[in-house]
Design an enzyme around this catalytic site. Structure first.
Site, PDB file in Angstrom:
ATOM      1  N   SER A 108       0.837  -1.194   0.000  1.00 36.27           N
ATOM      2  CA  SER A 108       0.000   0.000   0.000  1.00 36.27           C
ATOM      3  C   SER A 108       0.885   1.262   0.000  1.00 36.27           C
ATOM      4  O   SER A 108       1.654   1.473  -0.926  1.00 36.27           O
ATOM      5  CB  SER A 108      -0.962  -0.040   1.196  1.00 36.27           C
ATOM      6  N   ASP A 245      -9.484  -6.028  -4.345  1.00 39.37           N
ATOM      7  CA  ASP A 245      -8.665  -4.964  -3.776  1.00 39.37           C
ATOM      8  C   ASP A 245      -9.376  -3.618  -3.833  1.00 39.37           C
ATOM      9  O   ASP A 245     -10.269  -3.392  -4.661  1.00 39.37           O
ATOM     10  CB  ASP A 245      -7.346  -4.869  -4.560  1.00 39.37           C
ATOM     11  N   HIS A 272      -7.367  -5.653   0.054  1.00 39.48           N
ATOM     12  CA  HIS A 272      -6.157  -4.844   0.065  1.00 39.48           C
ATOM     13  C   HIS A 272      -5.069  -5.490   0.929  1.00 39.48           C
ATOM     14  O   HIS A 272      -3.883  -5.317   0.657  1.00 39.48           O
ATOM     15  CB  HIS A 272      -6.513  -3.455   0.609  1.00 39.48           C
TER      16      HIS A 272
END
Length: 312
Positions: A108, A245, A272
């Site tokens: 991320s 995601d 995610h």
């Protein structure tokens, strides 16, 4: 290399928590998400990768968890809330841990920093893993808005937007709706993750860069866009995303087309945080990539899309 936990002192005087576990000649440095997350998401990596001879290093960034947490309300500390600072911090951690010709994995926000690192310091990298991060935030914002509209009722979406306009983020119903979205797209199987009695998120860092939650992107990161530079990343790269995601998979496929030395894989039933949602699939993908690059068997993937891990 030092095994276990270690506090390193940065040149700016702040202290960071680092941890290195696992045995082998493959060095993997992991950079956590958030911004403001913790190293804990990587604590199980060495165990899952032990057959691949991987030594895993991780750290808490400035402001996070076990590392120093400056008072960001002080003007002299605002200079640490920049991408440039966290990139320089990553390079300093690499040096202090004695890593070179290593693999860098960023999840991320960490994947944003990993892209920046590959553009600035490619000479130190053997391989790159970009986990659930694309090369800009505009497409991310469009995608999470679409996911919200497709998942919730029109009434609930309207309610969330009203709360956000008034910045009443502690509204109980609003928090419930965020939890619904998180369960669909952020972490689909939180029961697989680690638990705390209190929040460990570095809220001042997260709020500054992101906003209140994953589905209201209003922070400083909205200005970040590396689409013009994606093709410059030549390091062998694994692009790994959950098939549910928060990041747009069409943008992941575009990155795969533009990056000359990349492989794109989707983790089934993954959001995610797909290393937590489906660890068996994720670590199969990661271990295979590390093995292929280390043994010079890495093959370029020129197909338009990625493939989803299939259990053998």
């Amino acid at each position: 290399m030092h095994q276990g936990s270690r506090i390193v002192t940065l040149d700016n005087g702040f202290h960071l928590f680092t941890r290195t576990v696992g045995q082998g000649d493959v060095n993997l440095l992991c950079v956590h998400g958030g911004p403001g997350g913790t190293h804990e998401e990587f604590e199980n990596f060495a165990e899952h990768l032990k057959d691949h001879h991987v030594r895993v290093s991780m750290y808490d960034q400035l402001g996070s968890f076990y590392s120093d947490q400056p008072d960001y309300t002080l003007p002299e500390n605002r200079k640490y809330l920049t991408i440039d600072y966290y990139l320089s911090e990553l390079e300093e951690v690499r040096k202090k841990l004695g890593l070179d010709h290593f693999y860098l994995l960023g999840h991320s926000w960490g994947g944003l920093l990993a892209q920046e690192y590959a553009l600035h310091y490619p000479e130190h990298l053997q391989g790159l893993v970009i986990m659930s991060m694309i090369d800009n935030l505009d497409e991310y914002i469009d995608n999470v808005n679409r996911e919200r509209e497709e998942t919730l009722s029109k009434r609930d979406v309207r309610y969330m937007k009203e709360v956000e306009a008034e910045q009443r983020f502690d509204d109980p119903k609003y928090r419930e709706l965020v939890d619904v979205l998180n369960r669909h797209f952020a972490m689909r199987h939180p029961e697989n993750g680690f638990q705390h009695n209190v929040s460990t998120m570095a809220t001042p860092v997260y709020n500054y860069f992101q906003g209140d939650n994953e589905f209201v992107m209003v922070g400083k990161l909205t200005e970040w866009d590396r689409r013009a530079d994606t093709h410059k990343i030549k390091t062998p790269t694994l692009l790994t995303f959950g098939d549910h995601d928060t990041m747009p998979l069409d943008a992941a496929e575009r990155m795969h087309r533009e990056m000359p030395n990349s492989r794109l894989v989707y983790t089934p039933d993954g959001g995610h945080c797909h290393s937590t949602d489906n660890p068996k699939a994720f670590f199969h993908t990661l271990g295979e990539f590390l093995d292929d690059v280390s043994s010079h068997r890495f093959k370029l993937k020129q197909a338009v899309g990625g493939h989803t891990y299939e259990e053998k």
